[in-house]
Design an enzyme around this catalytic site. Sequence first.
Site, PDB file in Angstrom:
ATOM      1  N   TYR A 185     141.666  24.762 -74.863  1.00  0.00           N
ATOM      2  CA  TYR A 185     141.846  24.493 -73.291  1.00  0.00           C
ATOM      3  C   TYR A 185     143.405  24.364 -73.002  1.00  0.00           C
ATOM      4  O   TYR A 185     143.655  25.237 -72.020  1.00  0.00           O
ATOM      5  CB  TYR A 185     141.257  22.998 -72.968  1.00  0.00           C
ATOM      6  N   LYS A 189     145.129  27.369 -70.361  1.00  0.00           N
ATOM      7  CA  LYS A 189     145.891  26.762 -69.113  1.00  0.00           C
ATOM      8  C   LYS A 189     147.292  27.173 -69.200  1.00  0.00           C
ATOM      9  O   LYS A 189     147.912  27.819 -68.150  1.00  0.00           O
ATOM     10  CB  LYS A 189     145.733  25.420 -68.880  1.00  0.00           C
TER      11      LYS A 189
HETATM   12  N1  LIG Z   1     137.557  17.599 -65.274  1.00  0.00           N
HETATM   13  C1  LIG Z   1     138.832  17.411 -65.538  1.00  0.00           C
HETATM   14  O1  LIG Z   1     138.931  16.103 -65.505  1.00  0.00           O
HETATM   15  C2  LIG Z   1     139.831  18.039 -64.977  1.00  0.00           C
HETATM   16  C3  LIG Z   1     141.409  17.737 -65.514  1.00  0.00           C
HETATM   17  C4  LIG Z   1     142.247  18.394 -65.359  1.00  0.00           C
HETATM   18  C5  LIG Z   1     142.226  19.819 -64.826  1.00  0.00           C
HETATM   19  N2  LIG Z   1     141.005  20.273 -64.751  1.00  0.00           N
HETATM   20  C6  LIG Z   1     141.021  21.675 -64.182  1.00  0.00           C
HETATM   21  O2  LIG Z   1     140.693  21.508 -62.412  1.00  0.00           O
HETATM   22  C7  LIG Z   1     140.440  22.843 -62.109  1.00  0.00           C
HETATM   23  C8  LIG Z   1     138.916  22.421 -61.034  1.00  0.00           C
HETATM   24  O3  LIG Z   1     138.184  21.433 -61.894  1.00  0.00           O
HETATM   25  P1  LIG Z   1     136.637  21.030 -61.109  1.00  0.00           P
HETATM   26  O4  LIG Z   1     136.510  20.067 -61.970  1.00  0.00           O
HETATM   27  O5  LIG Z   1     136.792  20.859 -59.667  1.00  0.00           O
HETATM   28  O6  LIG Z   1     135.883  22.217 -61.402  1.00  0.00           O
HETATM   29  P2  LIG Z   1     134.308  22.352 -61.195  1.00  0.00           P
HETATM   30  O7  LIG Z   1     133.958  21.371 -60.418  1.00  0.00           O
HETATM   31  O8  LIG Z   1     133.848  22.722 -62.445  1.00  0.00           O
HETATM   32  O9  LIG Z   1     134.316  23.749 -60.309  1.00  0.00           O
HETATM   33  C9  LIG Z   1     134.715  24.905 -60.792  1.00  0.00           C
HETATM   34  C10 LIG Z   1     134.679  25.886 -59.718  1.00  0.00           C
HETATM   35  O10 LIG Z   1     134.868  27.331 -60.472  1.00  0.00           O
HETATM   36  C11 LIG Z   1     133.763  28.030 -59.914  1.00  0.00           C
HETATM   37  N3  LIG Z   1     133.244  28.773 -61.259  1.00  0.00           N
HETATM   38  C12 LIG Z   1     132.835  28.421 -62.398  1.00  0.00           C
HETATM   39  N4  LIG Z   1     132.563  29.568 -62.993  1.00  0.00           N
HETATM   40  C13 LIG Z   1     132.376  30.701 -62.501  1.00  0.00           C
HETATM   41  C14 LIG Z   1     132.142  31.878 -62.526  1.00  0.00           C
HETATM   42  N5  LIG Z   1     131.654  32.255 -63.774  1.00  0.00           N
HETATM   43  N6  LIG Z   1     132.331  32.817 -61.622  1.00  0.00           N
HETATM   44  C15 LIG Z   1     132.882  32.277 -60.563  1.00  0.00           C
HETATM   45  N7  LIG Z   1     133.276  31.122 -60.220  1.00  0.00           N
HETATM   46  C16 LIG Z   1     133.144  30.422 -61.053  1.00  0.00           C
HETATM   47  C17 LIG Z   1     132.694  27.280 -59.616  1.00  0.00           C
HETATM   48  O11 LIG Z   1     131.549  27.847 -58.744  1.00  0.00           O
HETATM   49  P3  LIG Z   1     130.094  27.553 -58.898  1.00  0.00           P
HETATM   50  O12 LIG Z   1     129.980  26.377 -58.286  1.00  0.00           O
HETATM   51  O13 LIG Z   1     129.440  28.725 -58.382  1.00  0.00           O
HETATM   52  O14 LIG Z   1     129.755  27.014 -60.334  1.00  0.00           O
HETATM   53  C18 LIG Z   1     133.363  26.289 -58.992  1.00  0.00           C
HETATM   54  O15 LIG Z   1     133.384  26.400 -57.452  1.00  0.00           O
HETATM   55  C19 LIG Z   1     139.596  23.468 -63.467  1.00  0.00           C
HETATM   56  O16 LIG Z   1     140.433  24.627 -63.768  1.00  0.00           O
HETATM   57  C20 LIG Z   1     139.685  22.201 -64.463  1.00  0.00           C
HETATM   58  O17 LIG Z   1     139.927  23.052 -65.762  1.00  0.00           O
HETATM   59  C21 LIG Z   1     139.708  19.538 -64.666  1.00  0.00           C
END
Ligand SMILES: NC(=O)c1ccc[n+]([C@@H]2O[C@H](COP(=O)([O-])OP(=O)(O)OC[C@H]3O[C@@H](n4cnc5c(N)ncnc54)[C@H](OP(=O)(O)O)[C@@H]3O)[C@@H](O)[C@H]2O)c1
Length: 296
Positions: A185, A189
């Site tokens: 991960y 990134k």
């Molecule tokens: N979760 C945490 O606590 C955390 C912490 C630090 C950083 N982050 C990072 O922050 C970012 C945003 O996180 P989030 O929680 O907002 O993410 P999320 O809710 O999982 O949303 C991900 C987005 O990416 C799209 N996506 C996923 N797989 C795809 C594919 N195969 N093709 C096209 N689109 C795709 C999804 O579309 P669909 O709706 O169509 O699936 C959705 O719009 C990520 O990069 C994550 O790694 C997360």
Amino acid sequence: MKFLWFRCDIIITSTALAVAVIAVALAGFLIKKELDDSDNTERHCRMTDEALSSLERFKSENHTAFVLGYSGEVGKALVEELNQLKVFKRVVLIGRRQVPLSVGPEFEQRVVDFENLDDHKDAFKDLDMGFCCLGTTRGKSGVPGFIRVDHDYVLLSAEIAKAHSCKHFSLVSSQGANKNSSFLYPRTKGQVEEALKVMHFDRLSIYRPGLLMVDRQESRPMEATLRTLLRPVSYFFPTAVTTPVKVMALAMINNGMVAGDKVEVYDNKAIHQLSGISKGCPMKRSASAPESTKTK
Ligand SMILES: NC(=O)c1ccc[n+]([C@@H]2O[C@H](COP(=O)([O-])OP(=O)(O)OC[C@H]3O[C@@H](n4cnc5c(N)ncnc54)[C@H](OP(=O)(O)O)[C@@H]3O)[C@@H](O)[C@H]2O)c1
Ligand SMILES: *[C@@H]1O[C@H](CO)[C@@H](O)[C@H](O)[C@H]1NC(C)=O
Ligand SMILES: *[C@@H]1O[C@H](CO)[C@@H](O)[C@H](O)[C@H]1NC(C)=O
């Protein structure tokens, strides 16, 4: 019997002691995290003030933007704030599926096939800012799938956007991103950050939030457990290890409205400072009245 009781005493006392030591250490860590400044506190807090006062000017400049990952948690928060603030004349939401949204007429959804993004180049046409909130998890997509989305799709999109008119690209990365890490991960990134840096956008803003605080619709038991555990921490130490999605969204918008360096990496504290709605800036700053309301 006597001997056993004696032993129990020691065990209970030493366990209590160990728990106390851990609790104190944890509290110390969190207090330090909470009180620590970001690398550039003064600057971030000034940028936030500037963003507030340049809102109208920015609007009058008719900027345009695209959002990748707008159906995700950060993406949804970003769209909501963009819809409230109306800072862009046009916003293209680029994703793999249509989602129901109640937003203003400046928004347009474009469904693309990320595996054949070259066929959808025109989705990025005439958009000067890009916000990337794409991401998946290893659990959901497997290792190759995770790399494909969090690394490849980001770069494929960035390249097309750059070739069109994107001047400022913003990426939601993560705390701990490091291309040298032995963990998938943070390594992925870190790698995507590095690859974006050598693309030479006029501006590149990389955000490294902590744990995102949101009532996620999708079931992710591990993340949900962590979030529940960190909810009180987030309450008492808001900028230490967690990032509400609204804070994340506003930080990106504010930063987009002001001038900045060519490449900037914002840690979690900086994200809170840039958001303008969280702690992290010196007290006097948030207490002082905005320029326009000052008399004399
Ligand atoms: N979760 C945490 O606590 C955390 C912490 C630090 C950083 N982050 C990072 O922050 C970012 C945003 O996180 P989030 O929680 O907002 O993410 P999320 O809710 O999982 O949303 C991900 C987005 O990416 C799209 N996506 C996923 N797989 C795809 C594919 N195969 N093709 C096209 N689109 C795709 C999804 O579309 P669909 O709706 O169509 O699936 C959705 O719009 C990520 O990069 C994550 O790694 C997360
Ligand atoms: C922005 O758009 C408005 C209305 O379409 C127009 O009147 C104005 O001149 C534009 N401003 C710039 C800087 O292009
Ligand atoms: C990664 O490793 C290289 C080479 O050892 C080193 O120069 C660089 O500073 C490291 N980067 C990070 C983010 O740790």
